[in-house]
Design an enzyme around this catalytic site. Structure first.
Site, short mmCIF file in Angstrom:
data_model
loop_
_atom_site.label_atom_id
_atom_site.label_comp_id
_atom_site.label_asym_id
_atom_site.label_seq_id
_atom_site.Cartn_x
_atom_site.Cartn_y
_atom_site.Cartn_z
CB SER A 174 -0.84 0.09 1.30
OG SER A 174 -1.55 1.19 1.42
CE1 TYR A 185 -4.42 -2.10 4.96
CE2 TYR A 185 -3.54 0.22 3.98
CZ TYR A 185 -3.94 -1.27 3.83
OH TYR A 185 -3.96 -1.59 2.63
CG ASN A 207 -5.93 6.45 -2.88
OD1 ASN A 207 -4.89 6.76 -2.67
ND2 ASN A 207 -7.15 6.53 -2.01
CB VAL A 208 -7.50 0.25 -6.19
CG1 VAL A 208 -7.88 -0.66 -7.35
CG2 VAL A 208 -5.82 0.15 -6.05
#
Length: 347
Positions: A142, A166, A195-196
């Site tokens: 991420s 996270y 940011n999919v």
């Protein structure tokens, strides 16, 4: 012009492999499963349905041929249990690991659950892969790992201090993957998603991603909520670009590509206010108007959120052949259309 992705898909069709996709009933995992099946691959899906949904699998089945669906098998299983992982990897050639508990706010509220799913789950799968003598392991990381590093665009070699549990779990995933590569010869490739978005992304729940949540709110006549002043920006990336990156990583024979992490994004920055405007205007055009006025509800910034994000994707381009095909505008048009059709009962 033939791209690296075109070539990979052609080679895959000629010499199909057996793939494991964890998180197969989720948003990203489901799109990977669908694409693999549509290109002649044998796929085993694994999901525990904590964030995934049966209706995603049903939708995939409706979008592939009967012959393709016959090459799909599914395990209702949990990566946090090592025995489930050992069973899942039996007879597999390539592992695409997408299973995780996403969301920065969720991890702040319940860091233990995030660690169990994201850290323990990834470690369990790495152990199972090593024991089964599987070489290729592609995993989802991420952009949150960049933390408080202020530089833009983000480059893989420079990260800051992570700002949420996270983000920590995703950084630990990268460290474990690299150690397993160095210690046991695994071909690991990590993908730092930015940011999919796309169809089948869950709009419900407290931790829903912003794009499906806003679309759902506007379709229901509700005002949208923007955290902060609206100038927070993100490098939004359409799902088909992310699928491309996963398949390229799973298929590449470039040894220089192993033991690396890659920024997977479009390479452009959109503010939340701009994004909201695009979504509102697209929906209004498709629906012939909306019941809610265009203004959004701005509230306080959320803890743990990064202010700006923008990716340098040079490494993915040079080592994997990654070339994002869909811009944010093109992806949003497809996404909004899919949600409108779903709301109107068409699939």
């Amino acid at each position: 012009m033939t791209t690296a992705y075109d070539s990979a898909l052609a080679e895959m069709a000629k010499t199909p492999k057996r793939w494991l996709v964890t998180g197969a009933a989720g948003f990203i995992g489901g799109h990977i499963v669908e694409t693999l099946l549509n290109h002649g691959q044998t796929v085993r899906g694994m999901d525990n349905f904590v964030t995934g949904h049966q209706h995603n699998l049903d939708d995939i089945q409706s979008r592939v041929s009967e012959d393709a669906w016959a090459k799909f098998s599914f395990m209702n299983a949990d990566v946090s249990r090592v025995e489930d992982c050992r069973q899942a990897v039996e007879g597999i050639d390539i592992v695409i690991h997408q299973a995780a508990l996403g969301s920065v706010p969720r991890s702040i509220e319940d860091p233990i659950a995030s660690n169990l799913a994201n850290v323990d789950g990834t470690l369990n799968l790495l152990v199972a892969v090593r024991e089964a003598d599987i070489k290729r392991f592609v995993y989802a990381s991420s952009s949150s790992v960049y933390g408080d590093d202020p530089d833009l665009p983000k480059v893989e070699s420079k990260i800051g201090v992570q700002l949420s549990p996270y983000a920590v779990t995703k950084r630990v995933n990268e460290l474990y993957a690299r150690v397993f590569a160095d210690s046991f010869g695994l071909e690991v490739l990590g993908l730092r998603y930015f940011n999919v978005f796309g169809a089948r992304q869950d709009p419900k729940g407290a931790y829903a991603a912003v794009i499906p949540r806003w679309i759902d709110s506007l379709l229901n006549g509700d005002q949208c909520l923007i955290f902060g002043d609206g100038e927070t920006s993100r490098d939004f990336c359409y799902i088909d670009n992310v699928v491309q990156a996963n398949l390229l990583a799973g298929w590449t024979s470039n040894e220089a590509a192993f033991s690396q992490v890659y920024n997977i994004a479009y390479g452009d920055r959109t503010t939340l206010t701009e994004l909201y405007g695009h979504i509102y205007d697209s929906l209004a055009e498709l629906k012939g108007g909306l019941a809610v006025e265009k203004g959004a509800n701005y509230q306080e910034f959320r803890a743990g959120d990064i202010r700006h994000s923008l990716a340098n994707t040079t490494q993915a381009r040079d080592l994997l052949g990654y070339e994002p095909k869909f811009s944010v505008a093109e992806g949003l048009a497809r996404t909004v259309k899919a949600y409108v059709e779903q709301a109107e009962g068409r699939s």
